[in-house]
Design a protein around this motif. Sequence first.
Motif, PDB file in Angstrom:
ATOM      1  N   LEU A  57     -16.566  -2.057  13.537  1.00 35.72           N
ATOM      2  CA  LEU A  57     -15.326  -1.566  12.935  1.00 35.72           C
ATOM      3  C   LEU A  57     -14.458  -2.759  12.539  1.00 35.72           C
ATOM      4  CD1 LEU A  57     -14.319   1.371  15.313  1.00 35.72           C
ATOM      5  CD2 LEU A  57     -15.361   1.529  13.066  1.00 35.72           C
ATOM      6  N   ASP A  58     -13.862  -2.671  11.359  1.00 33.53           N
ATOM      7  CA  ASP A  58     -13.001  -3.755  10.892  1.00 33.53           C
ATOM      8  C   ASP A  58     -11.586  -3.614  11.416  1.00 33.53           C
ATOM      9  OD1 ASP A  58     -15.066  -4.884   9.435  1.00 33.53           O
ATOM     10  OD2 ASP A  58     -14.603  -3.686   7.654  1.00 33.53           O
ATOM     11  N   GLY A  59     -11.093  -2.401  11.513  1.00 39.14           N
ATOM     12  CA  GLY A  59      -9.721  -2.181  11.949  1.00 39.14           C
ATOM     13  C   GLY A  59      -8.743  -2.371  10.812  1.00 39.14           C
ATOM     14  N   ASP A  60      -7.457  -2.297  11.156  1.00 37.47           N
ATOM     15  CA  ASP A  60      -6.399  -2.377  10.161  1.00 37.47           C
ATOM     16  C   ASP A  60      -5.386  -3.441  10.554  1.00 37.47           C
ATOM     17  OD1 ASP A  60      -7.170  -0.100   8.472  1.00 37.47           O
ATOM     18  OD2 ASP A  60      -6.704   1.109  10.241  1.00 37.47           O
ATOM     19  N   GLU A  61      -4.768  -4.026   9.545  1.00 38.23           N
ATOM     20  CA  GLU A  61      -3.641  -4.946   9.755  1.00 38.23           C
ATOM     21  C   GLU A  61      -2.403  -4.081   9.940  1.00 38.23           C
ATOM     22  OE1 GLU A  61      -3.335  -8.275   9.949  1.00 38.23           O
ATOM     23  OE2 GLU A  61      -5.474  -8.670   9.668  1.00 38.23           O
ATOM     24  N   LEU A  62      -1.947  -3.951  11.152  1.00 37.52           N
ATOM     25  CA  LEU A  62      -0.784  -3.114  11.430  1.00 37.52           C
ATOM     26  C   LEU A  62       0.352  -3.972  11.981  1.00 37.52           C
ATOM     27  CD1 LEU A  62      -2.630  -0.212  13.300  1.00 37.52           C
ATOM     28  CD2 LEU A  62      -1.782  -0.152  10.954  1.00 37.52           C
ATOM     29  N   GLU A  68       3.420   1.006  17.301  1.00 38.84           N
ATOM     30  CA  GLU A  68       4.281   1.790  18.197  1.00 38.84           C
ATOM     31  C   GLU A  68       4.460   3.212  17.695  1.00 38.84           C
ATOM     32  OE1 GLU A  68       7.784  -0.630  18.476  1.00 38.84           O
ATOM     33  OE2 GLU A  68       6.898  -1.929  20.022  1.00 38.84           O
ATOM     34  N   ASN A  69       4.606   3.377  16.381  1.00 42.49           N
ATOM     35  CA  ASN A  69       4.735   4.722  15.814  1.00 42.49           C
ATOM     36  C   ASN A  69       3.461   5.532  16.010  1.00 42.49           C
ATOM     37  OD1 ASN A  69       7.369   4.309  14.963  1.00 42.49           O
ATOM     38  ND2 ASN A  69       6.769   3.643  12.913  1.00 42.49           N
ATOM     39  N   LEU A  70       2.319   4.929  15.792  1.00 41.06           N
ATOM     40  CA  LEU A  70       1.048   5.623  16.006  1.00 41.06           C
ATOM     41  C   LEU A  70       0.890   6.015  17.477  1.00 41.06           C
ATOM     42  CD1 LEU A  70      -1.298   3.463  13.744  1.00 41.06           C
ATOM     43  CD2 LEU A  70      -0.705   5.883  13.403  1.00 41.06           C
ATOM     44  N   GLU A  71       1.216   5.089  18.364  1.00 38.42           N
ATOM     45  CA  GLU A  71       1.093   5.355  19.795  1.00 38.42           C
ATOM     46  C   GLU A  71       2.028   6.492  20.219  1.00 38.42           C
ATOM     47  OE1 GLU A  71       0.594   2.473  23.604  1.00 38.42           O
ATOM     48  OE2 GLU A  71       0.829   1.499  21.661  1.00 38.42           O
ATOM     49  N   ARG A  72       3.252   6.463  19.710  1.00 45.34           N
ATOM     50  CA  ARG A  72       4.225   7.508  20.035  1.00 45.34           C
ATOM     51  C   ARG A  72       3.713   8.886  19.629  1.00 45.34           C
ATOM     52  NH1 ARG A  72       8.515   6.877  16.331  1.00 45.34           N
ATOM     53  NH2 ARG A  72       7.267   8.303  15.112  1.00 45.34           N
ATOM     54  N   HIS A  74       0.625   9.747  19.561  1.00 46.24           N
ATOM     55  CA  HIS A  74      -0.638   9.979  20.288  1.00 46.24           C
ATOM     56  C   HIS A  74      -1.886   9.655  19.473  1.00 46.24           C
ATOM     57  CE1 HIS A  74       1.949  11.828  23.239  1.00 46.24           C
ATOM     58  NE2 HIS A  74       2.391  12.663  22.328  1.00 46.24           N
ATOM     59  N   TYR A  75      -1.813   8.651  18.628  1.00 54.76           N
ATOM     60  CA  TYR A  75      -2.975   8.197  17.873  1.00 54.76           C
ATOM     61  C   TYR A  75      -3.555   6.946  18.527  1.00 54.76           C
ATOM     62  CZ  TYR A  75      -1.857  11.287  13.985  1.00 54.76           C
ATOM     63  OH  TYR A  75      -1.616  12.382  13.205  1.00 54.76           O
ATOM     64  N   VAL A  76      -4.869   6.829  18.460  1.00 54.89           N
ATOM     65  CA  VAL A  76      -5.564   5.611  18.856  1.00 54.89           C
ATOM     66  C   VAL A  76      -5.815   4.832  17.572  1.00 54.89           C
ATOM     67  CG1 VAL A  76      -7.686   4.667  19.863  1.00 54.89           C
ATOM     68  CG2 VAL A  76      -6.643   6.723  20.847  1.00 54.89           C
ATOM     69  N   PHE A  77      -5.570   3.541  17.596  1.00 54.40           N
ATOM     70  CA  PHE A  77      -5.763   2.720  16.401  1.00 54.40           C
ATOM     71  C   PHE A  77      -6.649   1.530  16.727  1.00 54.40           C
ATOM     72  CE2 PHE A  77      -1.762   1.629  18.445  1.00 54.40           C
ATOM     73  CZ  PHE A  77      -1.947   0.276  18.725  1.00 54.40           C
ATOM     74  N   VAL A  78      -7.255   0.991  15.677  1.00 52.51           N
ATOM     75  CA  VAL A  78      -8.109  -0.194  15.814  1.00 52.51           C
ATOM     76  C   VAL A  78      -7.434  -1.320  15.052  1.00 52.51           C
ATOM     77  CG1 VAL A  78     -10.389  -1.174  15.430  1.00 52.51           C
ATOM     78  CG2 VAL A  78     -10.155   1.263  15.971  1.00 52.51           C
ATOM     79  N   ARG A  79      -7.196  -2.414  15.755  1.00 55.46           N
ATOM     80  CA  ARG A  79      -6.558  -3.576  15.141  1.00 55.46           C
ATOM     81  C   ARG A  79      -7.575  -4.369  14.318  1.00 55.46           C
ATOM     82  NH1 ARG A  79      -3.724  -4.870  20.816  1.00 55.46           N
ATOM     83  NH2 ARG A  79      -1.791  -3.728  20.475  1.00 55.46           N
ATOM     84  N   SER A  80      -7.057  -5.245  13.508  1.00 55.41           N
ATOM     85  CA  SER A  80      -7.887  -6.130  12.698  1.00 55.41           C
ATOM     86  C   SER A  80      -8.911  -6.841  13.583  1.00 55.41           C
ATOM     87  CB  SER A  80      -6.995  -7.155  11.996  1.00 55.41           C
ATOM     88  OG  SER A  80      -7.785  -8.009  11.212  1.00 55.41           O
ATOM     89  N   GLY A  81     -10.137  -6.892  13.104  1.00 54.79           N
ATOM     90  CA  GLY A  81     -11.210  -7.520  13.875  1.00 54.79           C
ATOM     91  C   GLY A  81     -11.963  -6.543  14.755  1.00 54.79           C
ATOM     92  N   GLY A  82     -11.549  -5.267  14.749  1.00 56.09           N
ATOM     93  CA  GLY A  82     -12.252  -4.245  15.521  1.00 56.09           C
ATOM     94  C   GLY A  82     -11.807  -4.132  16.970  1.00 56.09           C
ATOM     95  N   PHE A  83     -10.581  -4.539  17.270  1.00 52.51           N
ATOM     96  CA  PHE A  83     -10.092  -4.485  18.652  1.00 52.51           C
ATOM     97  C   PHE A  83      -9.166  -3.295  18.850  1.00 52.51           C
ATOM     98  CE2 PHE A  83     -11.336  -8.873  18.095  1.00 52.51           C
ATOM     99  CZ  PHE A  83     -11.975  -9.155  19.303  1.00 52.51           C
ATOM    100  N   PRO A  85      -6.573  -1.459  21.803  1.00 54.03           N
ATOM    101  CA  PRO A  85      -5.944  -1.689  23.109  1.00 54.03           C
ATOM    102  C   PRO A  85      -6.693  -0.918  24.198  1.00 54.03           C
ATOM    103  CG  PRO A  85      -4.274  -1.242  21.450  1.00 54.03           C
ATOM    104  CD  PRO A  85      -5.607  -0.946  20.827  1.00 54.03           C
ATOM    105  N   THR A  86      -7.079  -1.596  25.249  1.00 58.68           N
ATOM    106  CA  THR A  86      -7.871  -0.984  26.321  1.00 58.68           C
ATOM    107  C   THR A  86      -7.135   0.184  26.958  1.00 58.68           C
ATOM    108  OG1 THR A  86      -8.980  -3.091  26.696  1.00 58.68           O
ATOM    109  CG2 THR A  86      -9.115  -1.483  28.468  1.00 58.68           C
ATOM    110  N   ARG A  87      -5.811   0.151  26.972  1.00 55.93           N
ATOM    111  CA  ARG A  87      -5.056   1.253  27.583  1.00 55.93           C
ATOM    112  C   ARG A  87      -5.346   2.587  26.898  1.00 55.93           C
ATOM    113  NH1 ARG A  87      -1.491  -1.779  24.768  1.00 55.93           N
ATOM    114  NH2 ARG A  87      -0.353  -0.733  23.087  1.00 55.93           N
ATOM    115  N   HIS A  88      -5.697   2.555  25.588  1.00 54.95           N
ATOM    116  CA  HIS A  88      -6.044   3.800  24.898  1.00 54.95           C
ATOM    117  C   HIS A  88      -7.327   4.389  25.467  1.00 54.95           C
ATOM    118  CE1 HIS A  88      -2.855   3.361  22.066  1.00 54.95           C
ATOM    119  NE2 HIS A  88      -3.384   2.320  21.444  1.00 54.95           N
ATOM    120  N   LEU A  89      -8.304   3.539  25.686  1.00 57.56           N
ATOM    121  CA  LEU A  89      -9.571   4.008  26.259  1.00 57.56           C
ATOM    122  C   LEU A  89      -9.353   4.498  27.689  1.00 57.56           C
ATOM    123  CD1 LEU A  89     -11.880   1.156  24.915  1.00 57.56           C
ATOM    124  CD2 LEU A  89     -11.393   3.383  23.875  1.00 57.56           C
ATOM    125  N   ASN A  90      -8.523   3.785  28.441  1.00 58.78           N
ATOM    126  CA  ASN A  90      -8.218   4.209  29.810  1.00 58.78           C
ATOM    127  C   ASN A  90      -7.511   5.556  29.814  1.00 58.78           C
ATOM    128  OD1 ASN A  90      -9.343   1.880  30.746  1.00 58.78           O
ATOM    129  ND2 ASN A  90      -7.418   0.875  31.215  1.00 58.78           N
TER     130      ASN A  90
END
Length: 181
Positions: A57-62, A68-72, A74-83, A85-90
């Motif tokens: 996954l490439d992810g997005d430049e956010l 913060e808006n996506l998290e608020r 309840h969306y899970v997002f992928v950062r640039s480079g395919g990363f 946040p582990t807290r979403h998976l947890n």
Amino acid sequence: MRDIEIRFQAAAEAVIAKRCGLVQGPDRRSVDDFFALWYVRSRFNQLRDQETELVGLDGDELTLEQEENLERDHYVFVRSGGFVPTRHLNGIWIQQSVDEFCKRFKPVSTWRVVVSEGGQYIVPDVPTQWIIPLTPDLALIGNVSDSSITQDNLAQLNRDTVAGSRYYYFARQLDQCPCQI
């Protein structure tokens, strides 16, 4: 998880206002769900890594604001480079574990409001007993028949609470908590 906390808060406020009795009906489910959430969170609270790489996954430049808006919402997002946040998976794992806990582990047949006759309850970081302290002298306790607890029994319960704590425990006034150590 937030819904569980909100429902429990309403149930806890009702219990505190009445200060006696069994917890039944929808409030019972709220207490069960909250205890399960507390139990699971306390056992899965340390992140080894802040980010987890998702290969392919490439992810997005956010921007931070976009994240913060996506998290608020309840969306899970992928950062640039395919990363991600582990807290979403947890969070996903915790929600699944709470559901599983509630389905499989029903050793509490009743939650009763129990008032201390002398002293305060200690609150653990890791619940090891079917106890949810609500105020210094009021707790929900599973599978008990009495609505009050003697100072000697509270001392034993507090001792077991301290022994089962992993990193910390607290009370409004520890010097007011009987504890046979």
